[in-house]
Design an enzyme around this catalytic site. Structure first.
Site, PDB file in Angstrom:
ATOM      1  N   SER A  22      48.917  23.830  62.894  1.00 33.62           N
ATOM      2  CA  SER A  22      49.832  23.766  61.755  1.00 33.62           C
ATOM      3  C   SER A  22      51.048  24.630  62.034  1.00 33.62           C
ATOM      4  CB  SER A  22      49.118  24.245  60.484  1.00 33.62           C
ATOM      5  OG  SER A  22      49.923  24.056  59.343  1.00 33.62           O
ATOM      6  N   SER A  57      51.432  21.074  58.859  1.00 34.67           N
ATOM      7  CA  SER A  57      52.508  22.069  58.905  1.00 34.67           C
ATOM      8  C   SER A  57      52.989  22.359  57.493  1.00 34.67           C
ATOM      9  CB  SER A  57      53.704  21.629  59.756  1.00 34.67           C
ATOM     10  OG  SER A  57      53.397  21.680  61.135  1.00 34.67           O
ATOM     11  N   ASP A  88      53.757  26.511  60.567  1.00 34.79           N
ATOM     12  CA  ASP A  88      54.102  27.044  59.248  1.00 34.79           C
ATOM     13  C   ASP A  88      55.296  27.986  59.400  1.00 34.79           C
ATOM     14  OD1 ASP A  88      51.838  25.671  58.284  1.00 34.79           O
ATOM     15  OD2 ASP A  88      50.559  27.338  58.872  1.00 34.79           O
TER      16      ASP A  88
END
Length: 386
Positions: A297, A259, A299
Site C-alpha cells: 500500500s 494505497s 500511503d
C-alpha cells in the site's frame, strides 16, 4: 452508464456521523476540505461499459488557492508512510518547501495523463505560470480490480474537466472522481473528506483533509476496538477470491494492497517543516480505523498552508536588487492542536468514504461490496452500551 463532471451530489448523502459514529473535535460548516477558505475541489467520474473493458475511474482535482491563485505558493511538505505509490512534484516540494500548482489524484496508470492535463490547463488559465516551469502534483491509488486500468480511459481532457469543475462548495464522496474504482478495508472505498476548526488565542483556523481511500485489509477494520471488518457478513471477493491467480498466474492479491493519498490543507500560518509535521499525522489518522500500513500500500500524505500569500516564491529574477520575504507562523510549542485536528479529520474522512460508497460491479464482473450501514449502526450501539 455514467460519465460526469461533478463537485457535489444533488441530494444530501449519508455520512459517517449519520450512522452514529462519534468523532472528536469541531468540524467546519461543510465538514470538508473546502472549509479552508478559497480552496476548491473538482471531480470527473468515469463509469462506462461492462466486461473486460469496464471503466470505473476518474480524477479528483484540488486548487489550494482556487482558480485565481494558481502559481501562488503555499508552504507544503510530503510524508511517505509507505512508498509503494507515487506523488509527482515531491522533489520540488522538498527543495523549496512550497507548492504552487494544482493537485490531481487518479488511478495508478493515469498519472501521466493527469500530469499533462494539468500542464495544459495551467497554460490556458495562468499563462504567466506556464511561461516559467510547471511541476504538477499528481497522486495515485490502484483501481485495477474494478477498472480496466491499462485501457487509457483517463486522458488529459479528463483532468482538465475536473479542474474546470472545481468549486468551494460541498465535496462528493464515495465512488466519485479518482476514488471511483477504489476499495478500502475489503469494502468499496473511494473519496472522503472532513475538517476541524482549531482555536489559537482569539483566532480560529481550519484544517481540512481529503483522502482517496484504497487501503487496509478486511480483518483490520475496527470501530472503537470492535472488529467490524472480520465480523461483517458482506462478501469480500477482492481478498478471498483467486481472481488474481486466474488472471495473472500468480498468487492471490494480499489483503491491504492498494494505497491512500491524503491531502491536508489549512489556513493557519505554518512553516514548511510544520506542514511536514501535519503530513506525518495523516498516518495516525489512517491507523485509527485499524490499518497497520501494508507493504503493498502506497500511503502518501501531502500537507499545505494557504497563509503567507506572497512568500516562498521562486520566480526568475528580473534584476540584481536584493529581495526578502517574511513568514508569519504558529510557534512550534503551540502546534499540537493542529496535529490532533489532522488525525481526527483523516479518521473521519476514511469513514465518510466507506459510508458513502455503494456496491459496484466492475471489469469482468468483479464486485466490491459496500460497508453495510446496519453493521455500523449495530457496532455503534455496542460501543454506546459499554
Amino acid at each position: 452508464m455514467e460519465s460526469s463532471a461533478e463537485t457535489a451530489r444533488t441530494e444530501r448523502p449519508v455520512r459517517a456521523r449519520d450512522l452514529g459514529i462519534g468523532f472528536a473535535g469541531r468540524s467546519g460548516p461543510l465538514n470538508a476540505i473546502t472549509d479552508v477558505p478559497g480552496l476548491a475541489v473538482g471531480q470527473r467520474t468515469l463509469i462506462e461499459g461492462e466486461g473486460a473493458g469496464a471503466v470505473r475511474t476518474g480524477v479528483t482535482a484540488i486548487l489550494p488557492r482556487g482558480r485565481s491563485g494558481v502559481g501562488v505558493p503555499c508552504a507544503a511538505a510530503v510524508h511517505s508512510f509507505n512508498g509503494n505509490g507515487e506523488l509527482t512534484g515531491r522533489a520540488w516540494i522538498d527543495e523549496s518547501g512550497a507548492l504552487s500548482m494544482p493537485i490531481g489524484i487518479t488511478s495508478s496508470h493515469s498519472v501521466g495523463a493527469v500530469h499533462s492535463g494539468i500542464d495544459q490547463w495551467v497554460a490556458e488559465v495562468a499563462p504567466h505560470v506556464a511561461a516559467q516551469w510547471m511541476l504538477p502534483v499528481v497522486g495515485e491509488t490502484w483501481d485495477g480490480y474494478l477498472n480496466d486500468i491499462n485501457g487509457g480511459h483517463v486522458t488529459a481532457s479528463t483532468a482538465r474537466e475536473a479542474l474546470d469543475a472545481a468549486s468551494e462548495g460541498p465535496v462528493a464522496e464515495g465512488s466519485v472522481g479518482g476514488g471511483t474504482g477504489m476499495n478500502c478495508y475489503g469494502f468499496k472505498g473511494g473519496t472522503g473528506t472532513s475538517s476541524r476548526v482549531v482555536r489559537h488565542g482569539d483566532d480560529e483556523y481550519t484544517v481540512g483533509v481529503l483522502i482517496q481511500a484504497n487501503f487496509g485489509s478486511r480483518d483490520e477494520l475496527r470501530l472503537d476496538g470492535i472488529p467490524l471488518g472480520s465480523r461483517s457478513a458482506a462478501p469480500n471477493p477482492m481478498e478471498r477470491d483467486d481472481w488474481f491467480h486466474r488472471e495473472r498466474e500468480r498468487l492471490r492479491a494480499p489483503g491491504g494492497a492498494g494505497s491512500a493519498i491524503v491531502v491536508t490543507a489549512t489556513d493557519a500560518p505554518l512553516l514548511p517543516g510544520q506542514c511536514g509535521a501535519l503530513a506525518r499525522r495523516g498516518a495516525i489518522g489512517l491507523g485509527r480505523s485499524g490499518t497497520a500500513g501494508g507493504h503493498f500500500s502506497g500511503d502518501i500524505m501531502l500537507a499545505l498552508s494557504t497563509a503567507n500569500e506572497g512568500a516562498l516564491t521562486s520566480s526568475f529574477p528580473s534584476d540584481d536588487r536584493a529581495e526578502y520575504e517574511t513568514l508569519r507562523f504558529i510557534p512550534w510549542g503551540r502546534i499540537d492542536p493542529f496535529l490532533t485536528a489532522v488525525a481526527e479529520a483523516v479518521d473521519e474522512a476514511v469513514w465518510n468514504a466507506l459510508v458513502a460508497a455503494e456496491d459496484m460491479v466492475g471489469r469482468d464482473g468483479h464486485v466490491s461490496h459496500a460497508l453495510p450501514h446496519e453493521e455500523v449502526r449495530a457496532a455503534v450501539a455496542e460501543v454506546n452500551a459499554r
